[in-house]
Design a protein around this motif. Structure first.
Motif, PDB file in Angstrom:
ATOM      1  N   PHE A 137       1.850  -5.735  -3.556  1.00  0.00           N
ATOM      2  CA  PHE A 137       2.871  -5.350  -2.572  1.00  0.00           C
ATOM      3  C   PHE A 137       3.147  -3.852  -2.631  1.00  0.00           C
ATOM      4  N   LEU A 138       3.239  -3.293  -3.843  1.00  0.00           N
ATOM      5  CA  LEU A 138       3.446  -1.851  -3.974  1.00  0.00           C
ATOM      6  C   LEU A 138       2.266  -1.067  -3.415  1.00  0.00           C
ATOM      7  N   LYS A 188      -3.112   3.936  -4.772  1.00  0.00           N
ATOM      8  CA  LYS A 188      -3.096   2.639  -4.102  1.00  0.00           C
ATOM      9  C   LYS A 188      -4.172   1.710  -4.655  1.00  0.00           C
ATOM     10  N   THR A 228       0.410  -1.974  -0.917  1.00  0.00           N
ATOM     11  CA  THR A 228       0.474  -1.993   0.547  1.00  0.00           C
ATOM     12  C   THR A 228       1.601  -1.115   1.076  1.00  0.00           C
ATOM     13  N   VAL A 229       2.637  -0.926   0.274  1.00  0.00           N
ATOM     14  CA  VAL A 229       3.730  -0.046   0.687  1.00  0.00           C
ATOM     15  C   VAL A 229       3.287   1.418   0.652  1.00  0.00           C
TER      16      VAL A 229
END
Length: 88
Positions: A76-77, A47, A79-80
């Motif tokens: 965005f990735l 992350k 946070t996913v």
């Protein structure tokens, strides 16, 4: 050479994002060295690696729409990617 504020804004946002990503990545590696490694630590490392890559993408590329889109997708990735169980 002309001065434009959007060059400065991109550099400042890239610097802050990369700095936060590197600091949190160092904290994760410190946690790995003091405790045993688990899936949660791998998730946090990946992350914060994505956040660092997003910041360095903004820092090392010239101003344009493509680096911004790539950095937004990377953030965005990141946070996913969140662990399912609590991290204490």
């Amino acid at each position: 050479m002309e001065f434009h504020y959007y060059y400065l804004i991109q550099d400042i946002i890239g610097l802050i994002t990369a700095f936060v990503g590197i600091r949190m990545l160092m904290l994760c590696f410190r946690f790995v060295f003091y405790n045993k490694i688990s899936k949660v630590t791998y998730i946090f490392i990946s992350k914060y690696m994505l956040i660092t890559l997003a910041g360095s993408n903004l820092l090392f590329n010239q101003f344009g729409l493509k680096p911004w889109i790539i950095s937004i997708i990377l953030i965005f990735l990141s946070t996913v990617i969140t662990p399912k169980k609590k991290f204490i």
